[in-house]
Design an enzyme around this catalytic site. Structure first.
Site, mmCIF file in Angstrom:
data_model
loop_
_atom_site.group_PDB
_atom_site.id
_atom_site.type_symbol
_atom_site.label_atom_id
_atom_site.label_comp_id
_atom_site.label_asym_id
_atom_site.label_seq_id
_atom_site.Cartn_x
_atom_site.Cartn_y
_atom_site.Cartn_z
ATOM 1 N N ASN A 25 46.662 -14.268 54.003
ATOM 2 C CA ASN A 25 47.020 -14.627 52.631
ATOM 3 C C ASN A 25 47.830 -15.924 52.712
ATOM 4 O OD1 ASN A 25 48.051 -14.841 50.055
ATOM 5 N ND2 ASN A 25 49.361 -13.020 50.187
ATOM 6 N N TRP A 26 47.181 -17.010 52.369
ATOM 7 C CA TRP A 26 47.857 -18.313 52.515
ATOM 8 C C TRP A 26 48.863 -18.597 51.406
ATOM 9 C CZ3 TRP A 26 44.149 -22.770 54.506
ATOM 10 C CH2 TRP A 26 43.759 -22.474 55.815
ATOM 11 N N LYS A 27 48.857 -17.770 50.362
ATOM 12 C CA LYS A 27 49.772 -17.977 49.224
ATOM 13 C C LYS A 27 49.626 -19.422 48.711
ATOM 14 C CE LYS A 27 52.579 -14.313 51.072
ATOM 15 N NZ LYS A 27 53.866 -13.682 51.217
ATOM 16 N N HIS A 45 49.616 -8.162 44.312
ATOM 17 C CA HIS A 45 50.581 -8.546 45.347
ATOM 18 C C HIS A 45 51.993 -8.440 44.770
ATOM 19 C CE1 HIS A 45 52.878 -10.885 48.207
ATOM 20 N NE2 HIS A 45 51.893 -10.672 49.068
ATOM 21 N N GLU A 80 54.490 -10.248 44.993
ATOM 22 C CA GLU A 80 55.025 -11.488 44.408
ATOM 23 C C GLU A 80 54.538 -11.643 42.973
ATOM 24 O OE1 GLU A 80 53.821 -14.155 47.556
ATOM 25 O OE2 GLU A 80 55.322 -13.248 48.858
ATOM 26 N N GLU A 124 52.395 -2.911 51.668
ATOM 27 C CA GLU A 124 53.305 -4.005 51.985
ATOM 28 C C GLU A 124 54.704 -3.676 51.462
ATOM 29 O OE1 GLU A 124 51.056 -7.930 52.625
ATOM 30 O OE2 GLU A 124 51.406 -7.764 50.492
ATOM 31 N N GLY A 160 57.811 -11.789 54.344
ATOM 32 C CA GLY A 160 58.436 -13.098 54.562
ATOM 33 C C GLY A 160 59.857 -13.037 55.092
ATOM 34 N N SER A 188 55.544 -9.440 57.358
ATOM 35 C CA SER A 188 56.058 -9.968 58.638
ATOM 36 C C SER A 188 55.245 -9.512 59.846
ATOM 37 C CB SER A 188 57.538 -9.627 58.806
ATOM 38 O OG SER A 188 58.295 -10.268 57.797
ATOM 39 N N GLY A 245 50.731 -13.066 55.884
ATOM 40 C CA GLY A 245 51.087 -14.269 55.143
ATOM 41 C C GLY A 245 51.385 -15.421 56.085
ATOM 42 N N GLY A 246 52.671 -15.625 56.373
ATOM 43 C CA GLY A 246 53.117 -16.785 57.155
ATOM 44 C C GLY A 246 52.357 -16.986 58.456
HETATM 45 P P1 PGA Z 1 54.207 -12.257 55.383
HETATM 46 O O1 PGA Z 1 53.472 -12.004 53.991
HETATM 47 O O2 PGA Z 1 53.240 -11.933 56.481
HETATM 48 O O3 PGA Z 1 54.583 -13.722 55.340
HETATM 49 O O4 PGA Z 1 55.408 -11.372 55.415
HETATM 50 C C1 PGA Z 1 52.568 -10.923 53.839
HETATM 51 C C2 PGA Z 1 52.047 -10.886 52.429
HETATM 52 O O5 PGA Z 1 52.805 -11.171 51.498
HETATM 53 O O6 PGA Z 1 50.861 -10.577 52.199
#
Ligand code: PGA
Length: 247
Positions: free
Chosen positions: A9-11, A93, A95, A163, A169, A208, A229-230
């Site tokens: 997930n590149w956000k 998600h 966020e 999640e 993050g 994470s 994500g990251g």
């Molecule tokens: P993260 O994000 O791996 O940077 O913690 C995961 C996500 O939000 O899907």
């Protein structure tokens, strides 16, 4: 056991030059035994789909509107995602739940819209730190699962991503036992609701996940992959995670 899925997930990250990361990923791992998916920002879906044409990397969106078209400035519908070459979409998600106040009912509608456009929906669920500390994790996760997923779910059209909000993050992750407890709970609920097909529905862990912890997390019972994500932004990191899920 379902085939594992490594989903990035590149956000809101990535300009056109970032397509090089996908090429590097493919060069390092051309025939993965797990499924590999990248969900870039909407601006890159079309060009990434072209890069991924004929190779074992799928492309997905990060959100879709519940309607197919209309006066919704700034939004993108599921048929539009499909039209650009996406085959998956992330919905709900945390966020988006937190920033835009998305409700389970909306996520339910978005999931149905995704299915109508032949997209596989990755439905995200997870508790906040306050909810975990108040011992409400299973209550929250169970409620989100029941209310966000429509009845027509199948192992092909649905992926669940667990999640924990506090792990996203932050570099913090639950213990392996804590991950197993929630994933096993989700599996039980899926089987209760959808019968034997519930065993085949994929449950990803997200929050994470990184090259160091991926092998251990991938080995937890009922973990069928990761939503990353990251650590999905750089091919060098994501390759290690894909390889952990390949095993
Ligand atoms: P993260 O994000 O791996 O940077 O913690 C995961 C996500 O939000 O899907």
């Amino acid at each position: 056991m379902p085939k594992k899925l490594a989903a990035g997930n590149w956000k809101m990250n990535g300009l056109r030059e970032a397509l090089g990361e996908v090429k590097a990923l493919y060069a390092a791992c051309p025939t993965p035994s797990c499924d590999v998916l990248i969900c870039p920002p909407a601006t890159l879906i079309r060009s990434m789909s072209k890069v991924c044409d004929g190779i074992q990397i799928d492309v997905g969106g990060q959100d879709c509107h519940e309607n197919t078209s209309g006066a919704h400035t700034g939004d993108i519908s599921a048929p539009m995602l499909a039209d650009t070459g996406a085959t998956y979409v992330i919905v709900g998600h945390s966020e988006r739940r937190a920033t835009y106040g998305e409700t389970d009912a909306q996520i339910h509608a978005k999931t149905a819209a995704a299915w109508a456009a032949n997209l596989t929906a990755i439905v995200c669920i997870g508790e906040t730190l306050d909810e975990r500390e108040a011992d409400k994790t299973l209550h929250i996760v169970g409620g989100q699962l029941a209310k966000s997923v429509p009845d027509a779910a199948t192992p092909t059209n649905l992926v669940i991503a667990y999640e924990p909000v506090w792990a996203i993050g932050t570099g913090k992750t639950p213990t392996l036992a804590e991950i197993e407890a929630v994933h096993t709970f989700i599996r039980t609920r899926l089987v209760e609701r959808f019968g034997p097909q519930g065993h085949e529905m994929r449950i990803l862990y997200g929050g994470s996940m990184n090259p160091k912890n991926a092998t251990d997390i991938a080995a937890v019972p009922n973990v069928d992959g990761g939503l990353v994500g990251g650590a999905s932004l750089k091919a060098s990191d994501f390759i290690t995670i894909v390889q952990a899920l390949n095993a």
